[in-house]
Write a protein that holds these residues in place. Sequence first.
Motif, short mmCIF file in Angstrom:
data_model
loop_
_atom_site.label_atom_id
_atom_site.label_comp_id
_atom_site.label_asym_id
_atom_site.label_seq_id
_atom_site.Cartn_x
_atom_site.Cartn_y
_atom_site.Cartn_z
N HIS A 58 39.02 36.82 35.94
CA HIS A 58 39.84 35.68 35.96
C HIS A 58 41.14 35.79 35.67
O HIS A 58 41.58 36.40 34.59
CB HIS A 58 39.22 34.66 35.18
N SER A 113 31.48 42.83 46.82
CA SER A 113 32.09 41.88 45.79
C SER A 113 33.05 40.82 46.40
O SER A 113 32.88 39.53 46.01
CB SER A 113 32.56 42.48 44.69
N PHE A 117 30.02 37.40 47.26
CA PHE A 117 30.16 36.53 46.11
C PHE A 117 31.30 35.88 46.24
O PHE A 117 32.54 36.18 46.94
CB PHE A 117 30.13 37.10 44.84
N ASP A 118 31.32 34.57 45.79
CA ASP A 118 32.58 33.64 46.20
C ASP A 118 32.99 33.01 44.64
O ASP A 118 34.00 31.91 44.49
CB ASP A 118 32.05 32.39 46.77
N ASP A 119 32.38 33.49 43.55
CA ASP A 119 33.08 33.16 42.27
C ASP A 119 33.11 34.27 41.58
O ASP A 119 32.60 35.29 41.49
CB ASP A 119 32.18 31.94 41.59
N HIS A 120 34.19 34.27 40.41
CA HIS A 120 34.28 35.23 39.39
C HIS A 120 33.09 35.76 38.69
O HIS A 120 33.07 37.02 38.33
CB HIS A 120 35.53 34.88 38.65
N ARG A 121 32.32 34.79 38.26
CA ARG A 121 31.34 35.03 37.46
C ARG A 121 30.17 36.06 38.07
O ARG A 121 29.96 37.22 37.54
CB ARG A 121 30.50 34.12 37.09
N HIS A 122 29.91 35.81 39.36
CA HIS A 122 28.83 36.89 39.92
C HIS A 122 29.67 37.91 40.49
O HIS A 122 29.03 38.99 40.41
CB HIS A 122 28.48 35.95 41.40
N ARG A 123 30.90 37.89 40.94
CA ARG A 123 31.62 39.11 41.26
C ARG A 123 31.72 40.10 39.83
O ARG A 123 31.60 41.39 40.04
CB ARG A 123 32.88 38.71 41.59
N LYS A 124 32.19 39.43 38.52
CA LYS A 124 32.17 40.57 37.57
C LYS A 124 30.66 41.04 37.39
O LYS A 124 30.76 42.11 36.74
CB LYS A 124 32.57 39.52 36.53
#
Length: 250
Positions: A58, A113, A117-124
């Motif tokens: 983020h 990644s 994945f389309d959000d930071h949580r899943h990418r991290k």
Amino acid sequence: MKLHPGNGASLLLYTAPILTFSRVFKKKSTEEFSCFPYVMTLFNCLVYTWYGLPIVSHLWENFPLVTINGVGILLESIFIFIYFCYASPKEKIKVGVVFVPVIVVFGLTTAISAVVFDDHRHRKSFVGSVGLVASVSMYGSPLVVMKKVIETKSVEYMPFYLSFFSFLASSLWMAYGLLSHDLFLASPNMVGTPLGILQLILYFKYKNKREAPTTMVMGTWTDEKNKTTLNLVVDIDDGDANVKNLNNAC
């Protein structure tokens, strides 16, 4: 934005091989040094630089990761290039066998990644999982050298500063990960810290021990009249023949 003290320790870790590669450059040979730790370190730097960028994290919450691992990518790439230039044909093949999969895995990690994945949580979570494997591989790579140290009882190919800064960097990044509640940063360093301690223990155990030199009789002269034998005995130590003694026996 403040930089974590781990950055300083990591910088020392990434620059420590300069002494090793100055020796490689001087002797025009990689000798018994292994390229595996440097390729694994490059893998670690690539993954965590990507992890720290805003596309995964983020905003710039993990900015310290980007700065130090960006420097690490540059340094490790230079080291690997020098190693490849002076390695034997057999060692060059080994470098390629390790280096190519690392680049492929990193490329797949960035692509998956960013696209899947389309959000930071899943990418991290995804990149952090790959980073965990990369870090454990980096900290575990000296195990090959440690095995050689135990077998030969020599720390010639396990430089002290590399071991010390590995321990220091992993300890500080473990603290950073725990304080920031980021287990993807803390977990691999929980492995790296005890491995760093083990390297230091081995270093201090074997640093003053050397293999016994090989003794060889280089020549014998016999005087039949006086029944006298003259032996020239030398020690062969690290490729140099040094005269040990001259014995006169009747």
